[in-house]
Design a protein around this motif. Structure first.
Motif, PDB file in Angstrom:
ATOM      1  N   PHE A  15      49.789  36.135  46.710  1.00 46.07           N
ATOM      2  CA  PHE A  15      50.379  37.369  46.606  1.00 46.07           C
ATOM      3  C   PHE A  15      49.525  38.504  45.984  1.00 46.07           C
ATOM      4  O   PHE A  15      49.612  39.687  46.505  1.00 46.07           O
ATOM      5  CB  PHE A  15      51.769  37.215  45.627  1.00 46.07           C
ATOM      6  CG  PHE A  15      52.786  38.285  45.710  1.00 46.07           C
ATOM      7  CD1 PHE A  15      53.424  38.216  46.808  1.00 46.07           C
ATOM      8  CD2 PHE A  15      52.892  39.229  44.775  1.00 46.07           C
ATOM      9  CE1 PHE A  15      54.504  39.341  47.221  1.00 46.07           C
ATOM     10  CE2 PHE A  15      53.692  40.108  45.075  1.00 46.07           C
ATOM     11  CZ  PHE A  15      54.546  40.328  46.095  1.00 46.07           C
ATOM     12  N   CYS A  16      48.628  37.917  45.188  1.00 47.06           N
ATOM     13  CA  CYS A  16      47.586  38.982  44.678  1.00 47.06           C
ATOM     14  C   CYS A  16      46.590  39.588  45.657  1.00 47.06           C
ATOM     15  O   CYS A  16      46.579  40.709  46.041  1.00 47.06           O
ATOM     16  CB  CYS A  16      46.782  38.443  43.653  1.00 47.06           C
ATOM     17  SG  CYS A  16      45.742  39.569  42.717  1.00 47.06           S
ATOM     18  N   ALA A  17      46.212  38.860  46.663  1.00 43.65           N
ATOM     19  CA  ALA A  17      45.416  39.148  47.711  1.00 43.65           C
ATOM     20  C   ALA A  17      46.033  40.045  48.831  1.00 43.65           C
ATOM     21  O   ALA A  17      45.761  40.877  49.088  1.00 43.65           O
ATOM     22  CB  ALA A  17      44.826  37.667  48.463  1.00 43.65           C
ATOM     23  N   ALA A  18      47.581  39.606  48.746  1.00 40.82           N
ATOM     24  CA  ALA A  18      48.171  40.350  49.754  1.00 40.82           C
ATOM     25  C   ALA A  18      48.599  41.748  49.476  1.00 40.82           C
ATOM     26  O   ALA A  18      48.815  42.591  50.148  1.00 40.82           O
ATOM     27  CB  ALA A  18      49.507  39.656  50.238  1.00 40.82           C
ATOM     28  N   ASN A  19      48.425  42.134  48.052  1.00 41.04           N
ATOM     29  CA  ASN A  19      48.635  43.465  47.551  1.00 41.04           C
ATOM     30  C   ASN A  19      47.194  44.066  47.170  1.00 41.04           C
ATOM     31  O   ASN A  19      47.353  45.331  46.680  1.00 41.04           O
ATOM     32  CB  ASN A  19      49.567  43.426  46.173  1.00 41.04           C
ATOM     33  CG  ASN A  19      50.908  42.981  46.694  1.00 41.04           C
ATOM     34  OD1 ASN A  19      51.744  44.029  46.974  1.00 41.04           O
ATOM     35  ND2 ASN A  19      51.543  41.709  46.420  1.00 41.04           N
ATOM     36  N   LEU A  20      46.114  43.715  47.409  1.00 39.51           N
ATOM     37  CA  LEU A  20      45.119  44.249  46.904  1.00 39.51           C
ATOM     38  C   LEU A  20      44.542  45.138  47.895  1.00 39.51           C
ATOM     39  O   LEU A  20      44.885  45.034  49.170  1.00 39.51           O
ATOM     40  CB  LEU A  20      43.512  43.352  46.772  1.00 39.51           C
ATOM     41  CG  LEU A  20      43.694  42.685  45.513  1.00 39.51           C
ATOM     42  CD1 LEU A  20      42.971  41.385  45.381  1.00 39.51           C
ATOM     43  CD2 LEU A  20      43.322  43.398  44.370  1.00 39.51           C
ATOM     44  N   ASP A  21      43.748  46.153  47.676  1.00 37.63           N
ATOM     45  CA  ASP A  21      43.146  47.147  48.554  1.00 37.63           C
ATOM     46  C   ASP A  21      41.906  46.834  49.249  1.00 37.63           C
ATOM     47  O   ASP A  21      40.691  46.782  48.544  1.00 37.63           O
ATOM     48  CB  ASP A  21      42.944  48.568  47.835  1.00 37.63           C
ATOM     49  CG  ASP A  21      42.508  49.804  48.571  1.00 37.63           C
ATOM     50  OD1 ASP A  21      41.981  49.173  49.672  1.00 37.63           O
ATOM     51  OD2 ASP A  21      42.401  50.871  48.093  1.00 37.63           O
ATOM     52  N   ALA A  22      42.135  46.321  50.293  1.00 35.45           N
ATOM     53  CA  ALA A  22      40.869  45.632  51.235  1.00 35.45           C
ATOM     54  C   ALA A  22      39.851  46.832  51.658  1.00 35.45           C
ATOM     55  O   ALA A  22      38.771  46.392  51.881  1.00 35.45           O
ATOM     56  CB  ALA A  22      41.411  44.846  52.593  1.00 35.45           C
ATOM     57  N   THR A  23      40.289  48.126  51.358  1.00 35.90           N
ATOM     58  CA  THR A  23      39.034  48.947  51.580  1.00 35.90           C
ATOM     59  C   THR A  23      38.245  49.138  50.613  1.00 35.90           C
ATOM     60  O   THR A  23      37.188  49.576  50.490  1.00 35.90           O
ATOM     61  CB  THR A  23      39.715  50.374  51.960  1.00 35.90           C
ATOM     62  OG1 THR A  23      40.512  50.988  50.856  1.00 35.90           O
ATOM     63  CG2 THR A  23      40.766  50.384  53.181  1.00 35.90           C
ATOM     64  N   LYS A  24      38.593  48.496  49.324  1.00 34.27           N
ATOM     65  CA  LYS A  24      38.072  48.466  48.106  1.00 34.27           C
ATOM     66  C   LYS A  24      37.132  47.519  47.629  1.00 34.27           C
ATOM     67  O   LYS A  24      36.215  47.558  47.298  1.00 34.27           O
ATOM     68  CB  LYS A  24      38.655  49.151  46.980  1.00 34.27           C
ATOM     69  CG  LYS A  24      38.826  50.539  46.817  1.00 34.27           C
ATOM     70  CD  LYS A  24      39.807  50.593  45.404  1.00 34.27           C
ATOM     71  CE  LYS A  24      38.989  50.967  44.245  1.00 34.27           C
ATOM     72  NZ  LYS A  24      39.828  51.723  43.182  1.00 34.27           N
ATOM     73  N   TYR A  25      37.673  46.233  48.289  1.00 33.01           N
ATOM     74  CA  TYR A  25      37.262  44.943  47.916  1.00 33.01           C
ATOM     75  C   TYR A  25      36.903  43.937  49.045  1.00 33.01           C
ATOM     76  O   TYR A  25      37.815  43.980  49.871  1.00 33.01           O
ATOM     77  CB  TYR A  25      38.035  44.231  46.951  1.00 33.01           C
ATOM     78  CG  TYR A  25      38.339  45.024  45.677  1.00 33.01           C
ATOM     79  CD1 TYR A  25      37.220  45.140  44.598  1.00 33.01           C
ATOM     80  CD2 TYR A  25      39.413  45.785  45.318  1.00 33.01           C
ATOM     81  CE1 TYR A  25      37.404  46.009  43.523  1.00 33.01           C
ATOM     82  CE2 TYR A  25      39.655  46.347  44.325  1.00 33.01           C
ATOM     83  CZ  TYR A  25      38.450  46.622  43.142  1.00 33.01           C
ATOM     84  OH  TYR A  25      38.847  47.290  42.133  1.00 33.01           O
ATOM     85  N   LYS A  26      35.919  43.223  49.090  1.00 38.94           N
ATOM     86  CA  LYS A  26      35.895  41.907  49.699  1.00 38.94           C
ATOM     87  C   LYS A  26      36.442  40.681  48.930  1.00 38.94           C
ATOM     88  O   LYS A  26      36.210  40.267  47.927  1.00 38.94           O
ATOM     89  CB  LYS A  26      34.219  41.778  50.077  1.00 38.94           C
ATOM     90  CG  LYS A  26      34.024  40.382  50.887  1.00 38.94           C
ATOM     91  CD  LYS A  26      32.883  40.311  51.428  1.00 38.94           C
ATOM     92  CE  LYS A  26      32.503  39.025  52.017  1.00 38.94           C
ATOM     93  NZ  LYS A  26      32.687  37.723  51.596  1.00 38.94           N
ATOM     94  N   ILE A  27      37.549  40.229  49.565  1.00 37.98           N
ATOM     95  CA  ILE A  27      38.123  39.166  48.926  1.00 37.98           C
ATOM     96  C   ILE A  27      38.033  37.931  49.576  1.00 37.98           C
ATOM     97  O   ILE A  27      38.311  37.692  50.672  1.00 37.98           O
ATOM     98  CB  ILE A  27      39.835  39.721  48.992  1.00 37.98           C
ATOM     99  CG1 ILE A  27      39.936  41.018  48.695  1.00 37.98           C
ATOM    100  CG2 ILE A  27      40.498  38.715  48.216  1.00 37.98           C
ATOM    101  CD1 ILE A  27      41.298  41.782  49.108  1.00 37.98           C
ATOM    102  N   THR A  28      37.877  36.853  48.579  1.00 41.88           N
ATOM    103  CA  THR A  28      37.646  35.457  49.034  1.00 41.88           C
ATOM    104  C   THR A  28      38.736  34.720  48.170  1.00 41.88           C
ATOM    105  O   THR A  28      38.564  34.816  46.843  1.00 41.88           O
ATOM    106  CB  THR A  28      36.307  35.095  48.916  1.00 41.88           C
ATOM    107  OG1 THR A  28      35.470  35.823  49.546  1.00 41.88           O
ATOM    108  CG2 THR A  28      36.126  33.522  49.735  1.00 41.88           C
ATOM    109  N   ILE A  29      39.472  33.742  48.938  1.00 41.04           N
ATOM    110  CA  ILE A  29      40.102  32.791  48.067  1.00 41.04           C
ATOM    111  C   ILE A  29      39.735  31.319  48.353  1.00 41.04           C
ATOM    112  O   ILE A  29      39.416  30.939  49.436  1.00 41.04           O
ATOM    113  CB  ILE A  29      41.781  32.728  48.660  1.00 41.04           C
ATOM    114  CG1 ILE A  29      42.524  34.222  48.616  1.00 41.04           C
ATOM    115  CG2 ILE A  29      42.615  31.592  48.132  1.00 41.04           C
ATOM    116  CD1 ILE A  29      43.798  34.299  49.371  1.00 41.04           C
TER     117      ILE A  29
END
Length: 400
Positions: A15-29
Motif C-alpha cells: 500500500f505504501c508503494a502504491a501511494n508513492l510518487d514514482a516520478t521522484k523515486y525508484k522503488i523496490t520491494i
C-alpha cells in the motif's frame, strides 16, 4: 532519482508503494516468500476483510489493545472511509456487511490484490520475491540491504516485514528495542463434558470473563473441537494477550451462554413453567439455544430430560441456570489461526514518530504494519492500521 527499498511485500509494504510518487523515486520491494500479499489473500476466509466501517477515529482506536493512543493521530489523517474511497477509485466495489466488516463485492481477496498489483505496475515498482534479507548496514547517508539475491542500496528504507522473529532481530541489531512477541488472537482449549461433541454450536451473544484478571467481553461464541472460539473469546484473548502468556494459558474462564443475569434467567424459567407445566423439560424451548445444547445442559445439571416442567425443583432450576449463566471452565492451552496469526509485541512504539511513521533512532527509516507493537481484534482492524500507516509514510516521502 532517490532509491526506496521496501522490505516486506505484505499489506503495508504494497500500500505504501502504491501511494508513492514514482516520478521522484525508484522503488523496490523485497519479499522473502515466493508470493506477495499472502495474508491479504487468506484473510476473511479468502474474501479479504479490507477494513471496518467505523469512521470516527476515537471510536476506531478502541479496537486496538496495543497502539490505541498512538493510532489516534494516524486515523485522524487516514481512516476506513479513506481506505474504501482509495479502492473504489480503482474500480474495486466494496460492501459493508451486517457486522460492519468491509469486503470486496466480488467476495474474493484477489480483487484487492489485483488493484494493488496494477497500481505498482503503473509505477514501475520492482518486486523481488524469494529475497531473504540477512542484514541492513548504514553506510554514510545510505543503507545497504544484504539479501540472498545480493546487495541492494537505498536512500530510504521502509520496514514492513510483519512480526517474524528474524525480522525483529535485524531491526533490533540496528538499535531498536523489541517488546517480546506473544500470540494475540487465539481460541481457548477446554476439555469439559458440557462442550463434548458439540463442535459447531454457536451462540449469537454470550459473555465471557476471566475472574482472575477482572476482565470481560461479549459477542458471538462458538464451540469448537478444541474448546471455545468466536469474537467473545478472541476479543478477550487480544486484550489480555500479555497476561495470558504469563499465566502459560492455564486459567479459569466464566461463560454466560445467554447473556442474561441469573435473576432474569430464573424469571424467564418461572414464566415458562407456569405456561407449559405439562411439557417435558428435554423438549422445552426455555432459552434461545439449540436443542442439543439445552439437552446437554440438563444432563450436566443432573436433570431427567423426561421430567415435566412443573416438577422441576428450585434446586434443579438453580443448577441449570448456573450452567447457562455462570459456567466455569478450566482453560488448558490455546489454538491460534496459523495463517491469520496476529501477535502482540514488536518494535517499541516510543521509538516511532507517528506523524509520519519514521524511526526516532534511524534516519530515513520508516516502520509500519505488524512489525510494530500494535494489534487489534478481528474485523479488518489490523489491515486498517497497515493501510493508514503506509499512507502516512508515502505522504511524508512524496512531500520531501
Amino acid at each position: 532519482m532517490k532509491d526506496i527499498i521496501i522490505i516486506g511485500g505484505g499489506a503495508a509494504g504494497f500500500f505504501c508503494a502504491a501511494n508513492l510518487d514514482a516520478t521522484k523515486y525508484k522503488i523496490t520491494i523485497l519479499e522473502q516468500n515466493s508470493d506477495v500479499l499472502q495474508k491479504v489473500k487468506i484473510s476473511g476466509g479468502g474474501r479479504c476483510n479490507v477494513t471496518h466501517a467505523c469512521f470516527d477515529p476515537r471510536e476506531l482506536v478502541q479496537f486496538y489493545p496495543r497502539g490505541n493512543k498512538e493510532l489516534l493521530s494516524v486515523f485522524t489523517r487516514f481512516q476506513p472511509g479513506d481506505t474504501m474511497e482509495w479502492f473504489e477509485n480503482r474500480k474495486v466495489s466494496l460492501k459493508i456487511e451486517g457486522d460492519n466488516r468491509v469486503f470486496p463485492e466480488s467476495n474474493s481477496s484477489q480483487t484487492i490484490i489485483d488493484a494493488m498489483l496494477e497500481e505498482i505496475k503503473q509505477k514501475n515498482v520492482e518486486v523481488k520475491t524469494r529475497c531473504s534479507v540477512k542484514e541492513i548496514e548504514k553506510q554514510g547517508e545510505r543503507y545497504v540491504v544484504k539479501t540472498s539475491l545480493g546487495d541492494f542500496e537505498g536512500d530510504y528504507i521502509i520496514y514492513t516485514t510483519g512480526s517474524s522473529p528474524k525480522s525483529l532481530k535485524i531491526i533490533e541489531s540496528l538499535g531498536h528495542n523489541i517488546i517480546d512477541l506473544v500470540p494475540s488472537l487465539f481460541t481457548f482449549n477446554i476439555k469439559d463434558n458440557l462442550l463434548k461433541d458439540l463442535a459447531g454450536t454457536s451462540f449469537e451473544m454470550a459473555e465471557t470473563s476471566i475472574p482472575k484478571l477482572k476482565t470481560e467481553e461479549s459477542g458471538p461464541l462458538l464451540i469448537t473441537h478444541w474448546g471455545l472460539s468466536g469474537p467473545a473469546i478472541l476479543k478477550i484473548s487480544a486484550w489480555e494477550a500479555v497476561n495470558l502468556a504469563k499465566m502459560k494459558y492455564n486459567f479459569e474462564v466464566e461463560v454466560n451462554f445467554i447473556s442474561k443475569s441469573p435473576d432474569d434467567a430464573e424469571e424467564i424459567f418461572q414464566q415458562f413453567k407456569q405456561s407449559n407445566p405439562k411439557k417435558t423439560i428435554g423438549q422445552s424451548k426455555v432459552f434461545d439455544i439449540t436443542n442439543r445444547f439445552w439437552q446437554r445442559i440438563l444432563e450436566v445439571s443432573s436433570t431427567d430430560l423426561n421430567k415435566q416442567v412443573a416438577n422441576i425443583s428450585k434446586k434443579e432450576m438453580d443448577r441449570i441456570i448456573e450452567n447457562l449463566c455462570k459456567k466455569k471452565f478450566q482453560v488448558t492451552g490455546k489454538s491460534t489461526f496459523k495463517d491469520e496469526f496476529v501477535t502482540a509485541g514488536g518494535v517499541d512504539l516510543k521509538e516511532i514518530n507517528f506523524k509520519n511513521m519514521s524511526s526516532k533512532i534511524l534516519p530515513n527509516f520508516y516502520i509500519a504494519g505488524e512489525v510494530l507493537n500494535i494489534d487489534a481484534v478481528t474485523g479488518g482492524f489490523n489491515f486498517q492500521a497497515c493501510w493508514s500507516e503506509a499512507w502516512l509514510i508515502a505522504q511524508d516521502l512524496n512531500n520531501l
